[in-house]
Motif scaffolding. Structure first.
Motif, PDB file in Angstrom:
ATOM      1  N   LEU A   1       4.900   1.039   4.936  1.00 51.59           N
ATOM      2  CA  LEU A   1       3.746   1.547   4.371  1.00 51.59           C
ATOM      3  C   LEU A   1       2.630   1.693   5.638  1.00 51.59           C
ATOM      4  O   LEU A   1       1.701   2.443   5.702  1.00 51.59           O
ATOM      5  CB  LEU A   1       3.091   0.244   3.472  1.00 51.59           C
ATOM      6  N   LYS A   2       2.909   0.678   6.847  1.00 56.03           N
ATOM      7  CA  LYS A   2       1.896   0.873   7.459  1.00 56.03           C
ATOM      8  C   LYS A   2       2.111   1.881   8.665  1.00 56.03           C
ATOM      9  O   LYS A   2       1.005   2.678   9.271  1.00 56.03           O
ATOM     10  CB  LYS A   2       2.066  -0.576   8.497  1.00 56.03           C
ATOM     11  N   ILE A   3       3.535   2.286   8.568  1.00 51.96           N
ATOM     12  CA  ILE A   3       3.649   3.698   9.509  1.00 51.96           C
ATOM     13  C   ILE A   3       3.617   5.025   8.745  1.00 51.96           C
ATOM     14  O   ILE A   3       2.822   6.126   9.192  1.00 51.96           O
ATOM     15  CB  ILE A   3       5.080   3.430  10.125  1.00 51.96           C
ATOM     16  N   LYS A   4       4.321   4.939   7.342  1.00 54.23           N
ATOM     17  CA  LYS A   4       4.040   6.210   6.730  1.00 54.23           C
ATOM     18  C   LYS A   4       3.182   6.489   5.568  1.00 54.23           C
ATOM     19  O   LYS A   4       2.670   7.713   5.524  1.00 54.23           O
ATOM     20  CB  LYS A   4       5.611   6.408   5.762  1.00 54.23           C
TER      21      LYS A   4
ATOM     22  N   GLY B   1      -4.852  -1.449   2.836  1.00 52.09           N
ATOM     23  CA  GLY B   1      -5.943  -0.419   2.362  1.00 52.09           C
ATOM     24  C   GLY B   1      -5.409   0.188   0.990  1.00 52.09           C
ATOM     25  O   GLY B   1      -6.061   1.155   0.720  1.00 52.09           O
ATOM     26  N   TYR B   2      -4.554  -0.527   0.284  1.00 53.74           N
ATOM     27  CA  TYR B   2      -4.329  -0.203  -1.267  1.00 53.74           C
ATOM     28  C   TYR B   2      -5.318  -0.605  -2.058  1.00 53.74           C
ATOM     29  O   TYR B   2      -5.759  -1.851  -2.134  1.00 53.74           O
ATOM     30  CB  TYR B   2      -3.004  -0.604  -1.352  1.00 53.74           C
ATOM     31  N   ILE B   3      -5.791   0.048  -3.242  1.00 55.76           N
ATOM     32  CA  ILE B   3      -6.433  -0.095  -4.343  1.00 55.76           C
ATOM     33  C   ILE B   3      -5.191  -0.570  -5.392  1.00 55.76           C
ATOM     34  O   ILE B   3      -4.248   0.260  -5.479  1.00 55.76           O
ATOM     35  CB  ILE B   3      -7.252   0.866  -4.781  1.00 55.76           C
ATOM     36  N   ILE B   4      -5.616  -1.710  -5.884  1.00 57.50           N
ATOM     37  CA  ILE B   4      -4.432  -2.400  -6.816  1.00 57.50           C
ATOM     38  C   ILE B   4      -5.255  -3.015  -8.036  1.00 57.50           C
ATOM     39  O   ILE B   4      -6.524  -3.234  -7.658  1.00 57.50           O
ATOM     40  CB  ILE B   4      -3.576  -3.253  -6.091  1.00 57.50           C
ATOM     41  N   PRO B   5      -4.628  -3.477  -8.905  1.00 57.91           N
ATOM     42  CA  PRO B   5      -5.492  -4.173 -10.093  1.00 57.91           C
ATOM     43  C   PRO B   5      -5.967  -5.640  -9.525  1.00 57.91           C
ATOM     44  O   PRO B   5      -5.492  -6.186  -8.815  1.00 57.91           O
ATOM     45  CB  PRO B   5      -3.959  -4.181 -10.995  1.00 57.91           C
ATOM     46  N   LYS B   6      -6.822  -5.916 -10.517  1.00 68.11           N
ATOM     47  CA  LYS B   6      -7.646  -7.061  -9.782  1.00 68.11           C
ATOM     48  C   LYS B   6      -6.929  -8.266 -10.313  1.00 68.11           C
ATOM     49  O   LYS B   6      -6.938  -9.125  -9.392  1.00 68.11           O
ATOM     50  CB  LYS B   6      -9.133  -7.107 -10.702  1.00 68.11           C
ATOM     51  N   ASP B   7      -6.305  -8.308 -11.616  1.00 70.29           N
ATOM     52  CA  ASP B   7      -5.275  -9.301 -11.714  1.00 70.29           C
ATOM     53  C   ASP B   7      -3.917  -9.016 -11.924  1.00 70.29           C
ATOM     54  O   ASP B   7      -3.591  -7.878 -12.136  1.00 70.29           O
ATOM     55  CB  ASP B   7      -5.971  -9.778 -13.272  1.00 70.29           C
ATOM     56  N   PRO B   8      -2.805  -9.931 -11.922  1.00 70.68           N
ATOM     57  CA  PRO B   8      -1.418  -9.496 -11.788  1.00 70.68           C
ATOM     58  C   PRO B   8      -1.181  -8.670 -13.267  1.00 70.68           C
ATOM     59  O   PRO B   8      -1.693  -8.966 -14.159  1.00 70.68           O
ATOM     60  CB  PRO B   8      -0.856 -11.164 -11.776  1.00 70.68           C
ATOM     61  N   LEU B   9      -0.557  -7.682 -12.967  1.00 65.87           N
ATOM     62  CA  LEU B   9      -0.214  -6.531 -14.217  1.00 65.87           C
ATOM     63  C   LEU B   9       1.085  -7.228 -14.621  1.00 65.87           C
ATOM     64  O   LEU B   9       2.227  -6.670 -14.013  1.00 65.87           O
ATOM     65  CB  LEU B   9      -0.139  -5.276 -13.569  1.00 65.87           C
TER      66      LEU B   9
ATOM     67  N   ASN C   1      10.617   1.495  14.197  1.00 71.52           N
ATOM     68  CA  ASN C   1       9.655   2.642  13.981  1.00 71.52           C
ATOM     69  C   ASN C   1       9.760   3.112  12.544  1.00 71.52           C
ATOM     70  O   ASN C   1       8.946   4.347  12.123  1.00 71.52           O
ATOM     71  CB  ASN C   1       9.776   3.630  15.093  1.00 71.52           C
ATOM     72  N   MET C   2      10.703   2.902  11.648  1.00 75.70           N
ATOM     73  CA  MET C   2      11.027   3.501  10.395  1.00 75.70           C
ATOM     74  C   MET C   2      11.354   4.675  10.674  1.00 75.70           C
ATOM     75  O   MET C   2      10.941   5.766   9.993  1.00 75.70           O
ATOM     76  CB  MET C   2      10.020   3.151   9.266  1.00 75.70           C
ATOM     77  N   SER C   3      11.897   5.097  11.770  1.00 74.29           N
ATOM     78  CA  SER C   3      12.239   6.560  11.804  1.00 74.29           C
ATOM     79  C   SER C   3      13.194   7.463  11.125  1.00 74.29           C
ATOM     80  O   SER C   3      13.347   8.550  10.731  1.00 74.29           O
ATOM     81  CB  SER C   3      12.749   6.704  13.336  1.00 74.29           C
ATOM     82  N   GLY C   4      13.931   6.538  10.319  1.00 80.59           N
ATOM     83  CA  GLY C   4      14.939   6.856   9.253  1.00 80.59           C
ATOM     84  C   GLY C   4      14.289   7.218   8.054  1.00 80.59           C
ATOM     85  O   GLY C   4      14.970   7.820   7.054  1.00 80.59           O
ATOM     86  N   VAL C   5      12.965   6.812   7.977  1.00 79.79           N
ATOM     87  CA  VAL C   5      12.569   6.904   6.379  1.00 79.79           C
ATOM     88  C   VAL C   5      11.545   8.450   6.572  1.00 79.79           C
ATOM     89  O   VAL C   5      10.425   8.641   7.138  1.00 79.79           O
ATOM     90  CB  VAL C   5      11.760   6.072   6.118  1.00 79.79           C
TER      91      VAL C   5
ATOM     92  N   LYS D   1      -3.270  -9.814  -0.402  1.00 74.78           N
ATOM     93  CA  LYS D   1      -3.907  -9.605   0.599  1.00 74.78           C
ATOM     94  C   LYS D   1      -3.491  -8.798   1.738  1.00 74.78           C
ATOM     95  O   LYS D   1      -4.102  -7.736   2.521  1.00 74.78           O
ATOM     96  CB  LYS D   1      -4.416 -11.039   1.435  1.00 74.78           C
ATOM     97  N   THR D   2      -2.148  -8.779   1.778  1.00 74.96           N
ATOM     98  CA  THR D   2      -1.380  -7.802   2.694  1.00 74.96           C
ATOM     99  C   THR D   2      -1.667  -6.323   2.326  1.00 74.96           C
ATOM    100  O   THR D   2      -2.103  -5.517   3.076  1.00 74.96           O
ATOM    101  CB  THR D   2      -0.194  -7.982   2.791  1.00 74.96           C
ATOM    102  N   LEU D   3      -1.377  -6.035   1.150  1.00 70.67           N
ATOM    103  CA  LEU D   3      -1.515  -4.554   0.431  1.00 70.67           C
ATOM    104  C   LEU D   3      -2.967  -4.254   0.594  1.00 70.67           C
ATOM    105  O   LEU D   3      -3.358  -3.129   0.802  1.00 70.67           O
ATOM    106  CB  LEU D   3      -1.083  -4.592  -0.892  1.00 70.67           C
ATOM    107  N   LYS D   4      -3.828  -5.109   0.028  1.00 72.90           N
ATOM    108  CA  LYS D   4      -5.165  -4.594  -0.128  1.00 72.90           C
ATOM    109  C   LYS D   4      -6.194  -4.746   1.269  1.00 72.90           C
ATOM    110  O   LYS D   4      -6.798  -3.756   1.699  1.00 72.90           O
ATOM    111  CB  LYS D   4      -5.975  -5.782  -0.962  1.00 72.90           C
TER     112      LYS D   4
END
Length: 426
Positions: A111-114, A148-156, A67-71, A141-144
């Motif tokens: 990220l999913k919990i916090k 639901g994270y907006i990230i750069p279109k191409d590798p930065l 549960n990431m309770s320590g974060v 694909k996991t992040l985006k």
């Protein structure tokens, strides 16, 4: 703006943390580090000493519960995470199942919990092509799509030398903003690097000007004697440098070309090149034979004069990558690699790595050959002068730990550039 709370995962010696301090000072922001994970005890010592964080509170991310309770709740997540091969087992079960068991999975659970608004991840450039691109595809694909994270279109992919810092060190960065916590409708995060390119002194065509800039801004005038090559202890290596400098200055080269790769053991050889020999090797040998043919008398004398047959295998291989306009070994940056002596153009240092292959320079201040010092590697990673490096915190420890820590760190200037861009625009 309210206080920015952040967590620092796989924190190393705190490059992300130091970068955000720089941004906060510039933008007059309040920041607070609320969680740190790291397992290397020497890095923990360095981190704790520089940021006044109790060593006992810096933990292994794998010790957290599901549960990431320590974060604690936070706004910004930083992670220079290790790269691991992902499983094929999750093909039909979704991205989270494919990354299960990897350290990236631990980041995703947080990220999913916090749900922090901002993220900034960093890894080696190779991550983009790792496992034939499968690893990168899953991460994005996991992040985006999953989170639901907006990230750069191409590798930065960025390197310090693009920011006016004389080190070539390409790393991939993944900045992100949680779509549900911003009103922006942009599909991707965008960056503009035009100002960086136009104001970068390392793009100058004057290598002497660049060399002066490097010595003035990044190298130290007062250096301990232990970093210099000793005339007695290091006489073998100094003799090798003198020999290759003599070779460089006196061999005739094909018109319009610089010195090709030279393997001393190949000079004068006449065996037939086998048809199954790799093309790159055929070219190397052909180029070397041409140089020998043009300079037979000089090279025959050179081999005897410097007793080249007694050299170790590494020193018999010479790669001149400093171009035609540099004609003196002392004006190159030297890297002693397993594959030989590599001499780079004096406008940027090769990628810093742990203790091996520490660059060697000819010190204009002291007129002698020496290795870069740990403090200079800190300069090349954009850490400020007040930052305490490991061999200052623990003088009894070897320089190895300091070199290793800066070799594994993010570059502070690059990270602060990305952090500020996110905070300003999203």
């Amino acid at each position: 703006m309210k206080e920015i709370r952040f967590i620092d995962l796989f924190a190393g010696i705190g490059g992300f943390h130091k970068a955000l301090e720089s941004v906060a000072k510039k933008k007059k922001l309040d920041i607070k580090c609320v969680f740190v994970s790291e397992i290397d005890k020497e890095s923990i010592e360095t981190y704790s000493s520089n940021f006044s964080i109790d060593k006992e509170k810096i933990i292994n991310i794998r010790d957290l519960d599901d549960n990431m309770s320590g974060v604690p709740e936070h706004d910004f997540l930083f992670a220079g995470f290790p790269c691991q091969t992902f499983s094929n087992a999750g093909k039909k079960k979704g991205f989270l199942d494919e990354i299960r068991g990897t350290l990236f999975f631990d980041i995703v659970k947080i990220l999913k919990i916090k749900k922090p608004k901002y993220i900034l991840l960093e890894n080696v450039k190779h991550l983009v092509n790792h496992d034939n691109g499968k690893t990168w595809e899953i991460i994005i694909k996991t992040l985006k799509d999953d989170l639901g994270y907006i990230i750069p279109k191409d590798p930065l992919i960025l390197s310090p030398h693009e920011f006016g810092i004389p080190q070539e060190r390409q790393r991939v960065f993944i900045p992100g903003v949680l779509r549900e916590k911003t009103s922006l409708k942009d599909e991707y995060i965008s960056f503009n690097f035009d100002d960086l390119k136009s104001n970068n002194i390392l793009n100058s065509s004057n290598s002497s000007e660049i060399r002066k800039y490097i010595f003035d801004k990044f190298l130290e005038e007062e250096v301990e004697s232990k970093y210099f090559l000793d005339k007695e202890k290091d006489s073998y290596l100094l003799n090798v440098f003198e020999a290759w400098d003599d070779f460089l200055k006196n061999v005739e080269k094909p018109e319009g070309r610089t010195l090709p790769v030279i393997w001393a053991d190949e000079l004068g050889k006449k065996y037939h090149l086998k048809s199954d020999m790799p093309e790159w090797k055929k070219k190397y040998i052909t180029d070397m034979r041409n140089i020998y043919k043009m300079n037979k008398d000089f090279i025959d004398n050179w081999l005897v004069k410097y007793e080249v047959e007694k050299w170790k295998k590494r020193e018999k291989k010479f790669e001149w990558q400093a171009g035609k306009e540099v004609t003196d070994l002392k004006h190159s940056f030297i890297q002693l690699r397993q594959s030989g002596i590599r001499c780079k153009k004096p406008i940027k240092f090769p990628t810093l790595v742990a203790m091996v292959q520490i660059p060697i320079i000819y010190d204009d201040f002291n007129n002698a050959w020496r290795y870069l010092t740990p403090r200079e590697t800190a300069n090349l990673q954009s850490f400020p002068k007040k930052y305490k490096i490991h061999n200052e915190i623990k003088p009894e420890n070897k320089d190895f730990y300091s070199y290793k820590q800066f070799g594994n760190s993010v570059n502070v200037k690059i990270v602060s550039f990305i952090q500020e861009h996110l905070l300003n625009n999203y």
